[in-house]
Write a protein that holds these residues in place. Structure first.
Motif, PDB file in Angstrom:
ATOM      1  N   VAL A  97      -1.962  -6.653   2.501  1.00 55.69           N
ATOM      2  CA  VAL A  97      -0.628  -6.440   1.924  1.00 55.69           C
ATOM      3  C   VAL A  97      -0.731  -6.182   0.423  1.00 55.69           C
ATOM      4  O   VAL A  97      -0.150  -5.228  -0.107  1.00 55.69           O
ATOM      5  CB  VAL A  97       0.280  -7.654   2.207  1.00 55.69           C
ATOM      6  CG1 VAL A  97       1.592  -7.533   1.435  1.00 55.69           C
ATOM      7  CG2 VAL A  97       0.542  -7.788   3.698  1.00 55.69           C
ATOM      8  N   GLY A  98      -1.470  -7.039  -0.272  1.00 54.08           N
ATOM      9  CA  GLY A  98      -1.634  -6.854  -1.710  1.00 54.08           C
ATOM     10  C   GLY A  98      -2.367  -5.578  -2.057  1.00 54.08           C
ATOM     11  O   GLY A  98      -1.997  -4.862  -2.997  1.00 54.08           O
ATOM     12  N   ALA A  99      -3.425  -5.284  -1.298  1.00 45.40           N
ATOM     13  CA  ALA A  99      -4.217  -4.090  -1.581  1.00 45.40           C
ATOM     14  C   ALA A  99      -3.392  -2.831  -1.392  1.00 45.40           C
ATOM     15  O   ALA A  99      -3.425  -1.915  -2.230  1.00 45.40           O
ATOM     16  CB  ALA A  99      -5.446  -4.063  -0.679  1.00 45.40           C
ATOM     17  N   PHE A 100      -2.660  -2.749  -0.307  1.00 41.77           N
ATOM     18  CA  PHE A 100      -1.843  -1.554  -0.066  1.00 41.77           C
ATOM     19  C   PHE A 100      -0.732  -1.430  -1.105  1.00 41.77           C
ATOM     20  O   PHE A 100      -0.465  -0.347  -1.629  1.00 41.77           O
ATOM     21  CB  PHE A 100      -1.237  -1.606   1.343  1.00 41.77           C
ATOM     22  CG  PHE A 100      -0.520  -0.336   1.727  1.00 41.77           C
ATOM     23  CD1 PHE A 100      -1.211   0.723   2.291  1.00 41.77           C
ATOM     24  CD2 PHE A 100       0.848  -0.195   1.515  1.00 41.77           C
ATOM     25  CE1 PHE A 100      -0.559   1.912   2.634  1.00 41.77           C
ATOM     26  CE2 PHE A 100       1.508   0.977   1.843  1.00 41.77           C
ATOM     27  CZ  PHE A 100       0.799   2.037   2.406  1.00 41.77           C
ATOM     28  N   SER A 101      -0.098  -2.548  -1.439  1.00 42.10           N
ATOM     29  CA  SER A 101       1.038  -2.509  -2.356  1.00 42.10           C
ATOM     30  C   SER A 101       0.637  -2.051  -3.750  1.00 42.10           C
ATOM     31  O   SER A 101       1.357  -1.272  -4.395  1.00 42.10           O
ATOM     32  CB  SER A 101       1.691  -3.894  -2.446  1.00 42.10           C
ATOM     33  OG  SER A 101       2.204  -4.305  -1.198  1.00 42.10           O
ATOM     34  N   VAL A 102      -0.522  -2.504  -4.226  1.00 48.23           N
ATOM     35  CA  VAL A 102      -0.910  -2.253  -5.618  1.00 48.23           C
ATOM     36  C   VAL A 102      -1.901  -1.110  -5.756  1.00 48.23           C
ATOM     37  O   VAL A 102      -1.820  -0.328  -6.707  1.00 48.23           O
ATOM     38  CB  VAL A 102      -1.497  -3.536  -6.250  1.00 48.23           C
ATOM     39  CG1 VAL A 102      -1.920  -3.296  -7.690  1.00 48.23           C
ATOM     40  CG2 VAL A 102      -0.491  -4.671  -6.171  1.00 48.23           C
ATOM     41  N   TRP A 103      -2.829  -0.965  -4.818  1.00 48.28           N
ATOM     42  CA  TRP A 103      -3.915  -0.001  -4.987  1.00 48.28           C
ATOM     43  C   TRP A 103      -3.764   1.288  -4.198  1.00 48.28           C
ATOM     44  O   TRP A 103      -4.340   2.299  -4.559  1.00 48.28           O
ATOM     45  CB  TRP A 103      -5.254  -0.655  -4.646  1.00 48.28           C
ATOM     46  CG  TRP A 103      -5.805  -1.451  -5.772  1.00 48.28           C
ATOM     47  CD1 TRP A 103      -5.554  -1.304  -7.095  1.00 48.28           C
ATOM     48  CD2 TRP A 103      -6.727  -2.528  -5.664  1.00 48.28           C
ATOM     49  NE1 TRP A 103      -6.257  -2.218  -7.833  1.00 48.28           N
ATOM     50  CE2 TRP A 103      -6.986  -2.986  -6.976  1.00 48.28           C
ATOM     51  CE3 TRP A 103      -7.362  -3.158  -4.604  1.00 48.28           C
ATOM     52  CZ2 TRP A 103      -7.848  -4.044  -7.248  1.00 48.28           C
ATOM     53  CZ3 TRP A 103      -8.228  -4.212  -4.863  1.00 48.28           C
ATOM     54  CH2 TRP A 103      -8.472  -4.648  -6.168  1.00 48.28           C
ATOM     55  N   SER A 104      -3.063   1.241  -3.100  1.00 49.39           N
ATOM     56  CA  SER A 104      -2.872   2.481  -2.348  1.00 49.39           C
ATOM     57  C   SER A 104      -1.843   3.352  -3.066  1.00 49.39           C
ATOM     58  O   SER A 104      -0.802   2.856  -3.501  1.00 49.39           O
ATOM     59  CB  SER A 104      -2.384   2.178  -0.932  1.00 49.39           C
ATOM     60  OG  SER A 104      -1.989   3.379  -0.284  1.00 49.39           O
ATOM     61  N   PRO A 105      -2.105   4.643  -3.198  1.00 49.38           N
ATOM     62  CA  PRO A 105      -1.110   5.527  -3.827  1.00 49.38           C
ATOM     63  C   PRO A 105       0.242   5.501  -3.111  1.00 49.38           C
ATOM     64  O   PRO A 105       1.257   5.887  -3.688  1.00 49.38           O
ATOM     65  CB  PRO A 105      -1.765   6.915  -3.719  1.00 49.38           C
ATOM     66  CG  PRO A 105      -3.219   6.644  -3.597  1.00 49.38           C
ATOM     67  CD  PRO A 105      -3.343   5.356  -2.834  1.00 49.38           C
ATOM     68  N   LYS A 106       0.257   5.028  -1.853  1.00 49.72           N
ATOM     69  CA  LYS A 106       1.493   4.973  -1.078  1.00 49.72           C
ATOM     70  C   LYS A 106       2.200   3.627  -1.208  1.00 49.72           C
ATOM     71  O   LYS A 106       3.293   3.451  -0.675  1.00 49.72           O
ATOM     72  CB  LYS A 106       1.191   5.250   0.397  1.00 49.72           C
ATOM     73  CG  LYS A 106       0.481   6.576   0.634  1.00 49.72           C
ATOM     74  CD  LYS A 106      -0.035   6.697   2.056  1.00 49.72           C
ATOM     75  CE  LYS A 106      -0.867   7.959   2.224  1.00 49.72           C
ATOM     76  NZ  LYS A 106      -1.470   8.052   3.574  1.00 49.72           N
ATOM     77  N   GLY A 107       1.582   2.658  -1.881  1.00 47.43           N
ATOM     78  CA  GLY A 107       2.151   1.320  -1.994  1.00 47.43           C
ATOM     79  C   GLY A 107       3.325   1.272  -2.955  1.00 47.43           C
ATOM     80  O   GLY A 107       3.382   2.010  -3.942  1.00 47.43           O
ATOM     81  N   TRP A 108       4.245   0.356  -2.715  1.00 50.95           N
ATOM     82  CA  TRP A 108       5.482   0.318  -3.513  1.00 50.95           C
ATOM     83  C   TRP A 108       5.233  -0.088  -4.959  1.00 50.95           C
ATOM     84  O   TRP A 108       5.869   0.431  -5.872  1.00 50.95           O
ATOM     85  CB  TRP A 108       6.506  -0.595  -2.850  1.00 50.95           C
ATOM     86  CG  TRP A 108       6.179  -2.063  -2.872  1.00 50.95           C
ATOM     87  CD1 TRP A 108       5.295  -2.713  -2.092  1.00 50.95           C
ATOM     88  CD2 TRP A 108       6.759  -3.044  -3.736  1.00 50.95           C
ATOM     89  NE1 TRP A 108       5.251  -4.050  -2.397  1.00 50.95           N
ATOM     90  CE2 TRP A 108       6.154  -4.287  -3.398  1.00 50.95           C
ATOM     91  CE3 TRP A 108       7.721  -3.019  -4.739  1.00 50.95           C
ATOM     92  CZ2 TRP A 108       6.482  -5.479  -4.056  1.00 50.95           C
ATOM     93  CZ3 TRP A 108       8.048  -4.201  -5.380  1.00 50.95           C
ATOM     94  CH2 TRP A 108       7.430  -5.413  -5.039  1.00 50.95           C
ATOM     95  N   LEU A 109       4.298  -0.999  -5.196  1.00 58.32           N
ATOM     96  CA  LEU A 109       4.006  -1.403  -6.577  1.00 58.32           C
ATOM     97  C   LEU A 109       3.237  -0.312  -7.319  1.00 58.32           C
ATOM     98  O   LEU A 109       3.436  -0.103  -8.520  1.00 58.32           O
ATOM     99  CB  LEU A 109       3.223  -2.715  -6.591  1.00 58.32           C
ATOM    100  CG  LEU A 109       4.021  -3.956  -6.186  1.00 58.32           C
ATOM    101  CD1 LEU A 109       3.101  -5.184  -6.101  1.00 58.32           C
ATOM    102  CD2 LEU A 109       5.146  -4.226  -7.183  1.00 58.32           C
ATOM    103  N   ALA A 110       2.365   0.395  -6.596  1.00 55.53           N
ATOM    104  CA  ALA A 110       1.654   1.518  -7.220  1.00 55.53           C
ATOM    105  C   ALA A 110       2.633   2.588  -7.670  1.00 55.53           C
ATOM    106  O   ALA A 110       2.502   3.164  -8.756  1.00 55.53           O
ATOM    107  CB  ALA A 110       0.646   2.102  -6.235  1.00 55.53           C
ATOM    108  N   LYS A 111       3.638   2.860  -6.846  1.00 55.25           N
ATOM    109  CA  LYS A 111       4.631   3.865  -7.201  1.00 55.25           C
ATOM    110  C   LYS A 111       5.486   3.435  -8.385  1.00 55.25           C
ATOM    111  O   LYS A 111       6.037   4.274  -9.100  1.00 55.25           O
ATOM    112  CB  LYS A 111       5.516   4.152  -5.989  1.00 55.25           C
ATOM    113  CG  LYS A 111       4.793   4.887  -4.860  1.00 55.25           C
ATOM    114  CD  LYS A 111       5.725   5.137  -3.691  1.00 55.25           C
ATOM    115  CE  LYS A 111       5.028   5.906  -2.583  1.00 55.25           C
ATOM    116  NZ  LYS A 111       5.927   6.146  -1.423  1.00 55.25           N
TER     117      LYS A 111
END
Length: 449
Positions: free
Chosen positions: A158-172
């Motif tokens: 959850v944390g990895a996708f949210s922050v590190w994936s270009p598709k994650g909400w925190l990354a955006k």
């Protein structure tokens, strides 16, 4: 005459046109340096830092977490962290086992997806190992075996996708976490502290006295972790470029400054330098610089080192004795202070010190991002989270049927306890502790089982 590339640079089926061989070589090297931080870095650090009777248990917890995380990572974890979007904070579970997937270009950088999977695994693996540092000396090993894959699946991804994936909400939203200040260190510190609350404290005897069984081994493990951070932060730019070089030098400058700051505070307060203080100061510096390594000036890294070597020192050495909650929760290796506090500091200071030009250079290369933020109870319904009182008193011998250090007589007999203090004048009956060096006049020698 048409110019041709040298034979070693010409693309072929195994070296497609999109692949940069230099970037791929560095990324594989950086990934292996990150993996070495856990295996054997933290295995050695934990094994030497705990009381003698917990040396095997502590090391095995780290080894197991490293191994089972790799299985989860290849089976579903990687693509839940960096794959297709399921929801705003989570990717769809899928395997990362097919050559058609692994040999294609990674979603960022000029190297294969297989390289990215290996690099990101090092971060996924070290996070539960760090959580284990808060639980050493009392957690049931079977419960640990269940906890790690569950936490990896429902928290880390959850944390990895949210922050590190270009598709994650925190990354955006533009959250900057260069190499894991939030995703790894803040989350492992909070999760470790929460898990320590649910598992409960060590035995009273262990909480009162928990000396390292081998200080030199502890320092050697810390050294592996320190040098491994070259890959931890240096690989986060996903290219052999100037950002990687800056990240590496900032990492080591901040770590060294933090170590010295912590050491000076120890000397000022207690009058003596402390090996444990050296390790804590080193770790807080490394953690603090992680979210900022490639986007701040070197002078800012020094300031961050001064802050990370002093504020976590204060929370551990002063606030920890004043606040009821901190006193109540038995965080064995102060993971909350060295990772959650230092990681939070790093994230805040990144916002203060990040340089627009350096941030632009970093984002021009591209940015990915890496464990979840909390842990939960529930496994206690199926297996005890905590070891029995008998196991707490005996340690490795009761939990695993092995001891890290035993005494063998010249006739070959195994002697695991002695009632005669004359055998070794340094033997501590009350604590059942054996020193790492035995007197030459003794007919017994120290050996590892």
């Amino acid at each position: 005459m048409e110019h041709q590339l040298p034979p070693n640079l010409r693309p072929d089926e195994a070296s497609p046109e999109w692949m940069n061989k230099g970037d791929n070589a560095w990324q594989l090297t950086a990934a292996t340096l990150v993996a070495l931080q856990s295996m054997p870095g933290l295995v050695i650090l934990y094994g030497g830092m705990v009381k003698k009777k917990w040396a095997i248990n502590s090391s095995l917890m780290a080894v197991y977490a490293f191994a089972v995380t790799l299985i989860c990572w290849m089976g579903w974890g990687y693509r839940m962290s960096f794959g297709d979007k399921l929801v705003a904070f989570w990717g769809k579970p899928a395997v990362a086992l097919n050559d058609s997937f692994l040999l294609g270009q990674a979603f960022i950088g000029y190297f294969p997806t297989a390289t990215m999977v290996w690099f990101q695994f090092g971060f996924a693996a070290i996070t539960p190992v760090l959580i284990g540092g808060a639980l050493l000396g009392r957690m049931n090993f079977v419960a640990w075996m269940m906890f790690v894959p569950l936490w990896h699946t429902f928290c880390y991804t959850v944390g990895a996708f949210s922050v590190w994936s270009p598709k994650g909400w925190l990354a955006k939203m533009g959250v900057i976490d260069f190499a894991g200040g939030f995703v790894i260190h803040l989350s492992s510190g909070v999760a470790g502290f929460t898990a320590a609350y649910w598992v409960g404290p060590r035995s009273v005897k262990d909480r009162e006295r928990f000396p390292p069984n081998n200080v030199l081994m502890m320092l050697a493990g810390a050294g592996l972790v320190w040098m491994g951070w070259t890959g931890f932060n240096g690989g986060a730019s996903y290219a052999t470029n100037t950002v990687a070089s800056l990240a590496v030098i900032n990492t080591h400058v901040c770590a060294a400054t933090s170590l010295v700051a912590w050491l000076l505070l120890d000397i000022y307060v207690s009058g003596k330098p402390s090996a444990l203080g050296v390790v804590n100061g080193l770790i807080t510096g490394l953690v603090c610089i992680t979210p900022a390594a490639g986007v701040v000036q070197c002078w800012a890294a020094i300031l961050m080192g001064l802050i990370s070597g002093s504020l976590p020192w204060y929370t551990l050495m002063v606030l920890n004795n004043k606040m009821r909650l901190l006193r109540h929760v038995d965080d064995t290796f102060a993971i909350f202070h060295t990772h959650a506090v230092a990681g939070s500091l790093g994230g805040i200071l990144t916002g203060l010190f990040a340089v627009p030009k350096l941030s632009r250079l970093f984002y021009m290369v591209g940015q990915v991002h890496r464990p979840g933020l909390r842990t939960a109870d529930g496994t206690n319904l199926f297996v005890p989270l905590r070891l029995s009182e008998e196991e707490l008193q005996v340690g490795d011998d009761e939990a695993h049927g092995e001891v890290a250090y035993a005494l063998r007589s010249s006739d070959g007999a195994d002697h695991r306890s002695f009632g005669n203090a004359k055998v070794n004048s340094m033997y501590d009956h009350e604590e059942d502790e054996y020193p790492s060096v035995i007197s030459k006049t003794s007919s017994y020698e120290l050996y590892r089982v």
